[in-house]
Design an enzyme around this catalytic site. Structure first.
Site, PDB file in Angstrom:
ATOM      1  N   ARG A   1       0.348  73.032  93.348  1.00 22.18           N
ATOM      2  CA  ARG A   1       1.426  72.172  92.852  1.00 22.18           C
ATOM      3  C   ARG A   1       2.472  71.895  93.931  1.00 22.18           C
ATOM      4  O   ARG A   1       3.094  70.827  93.924  1.00 22.18           O
ATOM      5  CB  ARG A   1       2.086  72.802  91.628  1.00 22.18           C
ATOM      6  CG  ARG A   1       1.272  72.577  90.360  1.00 22.18           C
ATOM      7  CD  ARG A   1       1.927  73.224  89.181  1.00 22.18           C
ATOM      8  NE  ARG A   1       1.377  72.729  87.932  1.00 22.18           N
ATOM      9  CZ  ARG A   1       1.590  73.293  86.757  1.00 22.18           C
ATOM     10  NH1 ARG A   1       2.330  74.377  86.667  1.00 22.18           N
ATOM     11  NH2 ARG A   1       1.067  72.774  85.655  1.00 22.18           N
TER      12      ARG A   1
ATOM     13  N   GLY B   1      -5.079  74.422  83.430  1.00 18.44           N
ATOM     14  CA  GLY B   1      -4.890  75.480  84.417  1.00 18.44           C
ATOM     15  C   GLY B   1      -6.137  76.317  84.656  1.00 18.44           C
ATOM     16  O   GLY B   1      -6.445  76.679  85.787  1.00 18.44           O
TER      17      GLY B   1
ATOM     18  N   GLY C   1      -1.010  71.442  79.833  1.00 17.81           N
ATOM     19  CA  GLY C   1      -0.547  70.879  78.559  1.00 17.81           C
ATOM     20  C   GLY C   1      -0.311  69.378  78.650  1.00 17.81           C
ATOM     21  O   GLY C   1      -0.637  68.625  77.729  1.00 17.81           O
TER      22      GLY C   1
ATOM     23  N   LYS D   1      -9.675  78.663  72.364  1.00 17.29           N
ATOM     24  CA  LYS D   1      -9.351  78.210  71.013  1.00 17.29           C
ATOM     25  C   LYS D   1      -9.704  76.755  70.751  1.00 17.29           C
ATOM     26  O   LYS D   1      -9.262  75.863  71.470  1.00 17.29           O
ATOM     27  CB  LYS D   1      -7.853  78.405  70.764  1.00 17.29           C
ATOM     28  CG  LYS D   1      -7.452  79.868  70.658  1.00 17.29           C
ATOM     29  CD  LYS D   1      -6.000  80.017  70.961  1.00 17.29           C
ATOM     30  CE  LYS D   1      -5.195  80.454  69.761  1.00 17.29           C
ATOM     31  NZ  LYS D   1      -3.759  80.265  70.029  1.00 17.29           N
TER      32      LYS D   1
END
Ligand code: 3PG
Ligand code: MG
Length: 402
Positions: free
Chosen positions: A39, A351, A374, A198
């Site tokens: 990043r 990520g 996200g 999930k």
């Protein structure tokens, strides 16, 4: 959301001006040591372009989740040191966000000022107008290059475009353009490869992709909730019982849309994480849990990926951090690399996918590796990102143009 409406940093009049640049320098940090500086590197092109145009910079970012309080372990100084080294510029790193030290440094001739962790200030996450005012008063213009944080309606993301001439940095622009290609007229066949723990995190993305993709390959623990919805026994694998009905609805819609859903037929099974493992057909999982996809599944997924012209990958196929359970994720990364080499447009987001590619030394395997987790998911869910919306509004009113 079209990137056409994003004002570009190239059109911003910055010569001799102080420009507030919001970056996402939220990197993994362990005892002051940076785990992955992707990043920080991704922030460089915009910072260099602004410096080349004669701007003086005030760079800002959040780091971790200190919740409005000073956390000594989350100071930006180690990140600033790395940024300074990569940018090959002196950097004035101040110990507050909008306090006296920051104000003084920004009023000085210092070429690059780095503010302290934005989230030390409660006004950041609360999007407090006074904090927006204090931050905006440090500069003459604003650039948002924090794609990874642009799904947060936080002060530094959505506030300054209402007060300063504003534009999107190169990273934000590029991320939006690349991800838009996955939503608008992608080359076919188009395959999504999804994994991770999930299914609840991915249902909205699947919902938005079903009328776009030709096939979805699903691995990782999230696959077990789908398998349960289809009536399979998955032993002690992770299952989100409260999402089984939602998943059944999604599977029915996939059938209506003619989207092929590929699920594991064999798995690497273990009693628990780290214990001895065996590759078995799903039907033979017994009282064990699945920790990776097996070779038959790998073959089916790889064949689907290699035949694709567009591939989106989000989430590992197993617990890839443990070497014995990493073969599935490595094989998928390898198949995607092959598709890329054949000219397919391939994107990895999230990520964990980035960490997996990095651990395999394969970050070049995809056409685009997103810096957002996200943020990229919300974009692919079809949601407008608050940071992008704030800049688009600035363009609509012709604010932010030179
Ligand atoms: C990220 O790492 O996902 C971004 O930097 C945003 O951080 P956050 O999830 O803490 O808002
Ligand atoms: Mg996050």
């Amino acid at each position: 959301m079209s990137d056409q409406r994003l004002p570009s940093v190239d059109e911003l009049d910055v010569s001799g001006k102080r420009v507030l640049v919001r970056c996402d320098l939220n990197v993994p940090l362990n005892d002051g040591v940076i785990g992955d500086d992707m990043r920080i590197r991704a922030a460089l092109p915009t910072l260099r372009a602004l410096l080349d145009k004669g701007a003086r910079l005030v760079v800002c970012s959040h780091l971790g989740r200190p919740q409005g309080r000073v956390d000594e372990g989350l100071r930006l100084a180690p990140v600033g040191a790395r940024l300074s080294e990569l940018l090959e510029r002196e950097m004035t790193i101040v110990a507050d966000v909008v306090g006296a030290e920051a104000v003084e440094a920004c009023a000085s001739d210092a070429e690059v000022v780095l503010l302290e962790n934005l989230r030390f200030e409660p006004g950041e996450e609360a999007n407090d107008p006074d904090f927006v005012g204090a931050l905006s008063s440090l500069a003459d213009a604003y650039v948002n290059d924090a794609f990874g944080a642009s799904h947060r309606a936080h002060a530094s993301i959505v506030g300054p475009p209402g007060r300063l001439p504003s534009a999107a940095g190169h990273l934000l622009h590029d991320e939006v353009a690349k991800l838009e290609r996955l939503l608008h007229e992608p080359d076919r066949p188009y395959v999504a490869v999804l994994g991770g723990a999930k299914v609840s995190d991915k249902l909205d993305v699947i919902g938005n992709l079903l009328d776009r993709v030709d096939a979805i390959c699903i691995g990782g623990a999230m696959a077990f909730t789908l398998l349960v919805a289809q009536g399979s026994d998955v032993g002690r694998s992770l299952v989100e019982d409260d999402r089984v009905d939602d998943v059944r609805g999604m599977l029915a819609r996939a059938e209506d849309e003619g989207v092929a859903i590929h699920l594991p037929t064999d798995v690497v099974a273990a009693q628990e994480e780290g214990s001895p493992h065996e590759t078995v057909a799903l039907a033979d999982i017994g009282d064990r849990m699945g920790v990776d996809i097996g070779p038959t599944t790998i073959g089916e997924f790889a064949q689907t990926i290699i035949g694709a012209r567009t591939v989106l990958w989000n989430g590992p196929m197993g617990i890839f951090e443990i070497a014995d359970y990493s073969a599935g994720t490595l094989a998928i990364a390898t198949a995607i690399a092959e598709a890329t080499a054949e000219g397919a447009f391939t994107v990895a987001g999230g990520g964990d996918s980035a960490a997996a590619l990095k651990s395999f030394d394969m970050t070049g395997a995809v056409s685009h590796l997103s810096t957002g987790g996200g943020a990229s998911l919300e974009f692919l869910e079809g949601k407008d990102l608050p940071g992008v919306t704030a800049l688009s509004k600035a363009t609509d009113t012709k604010k932010g143009r030179a």
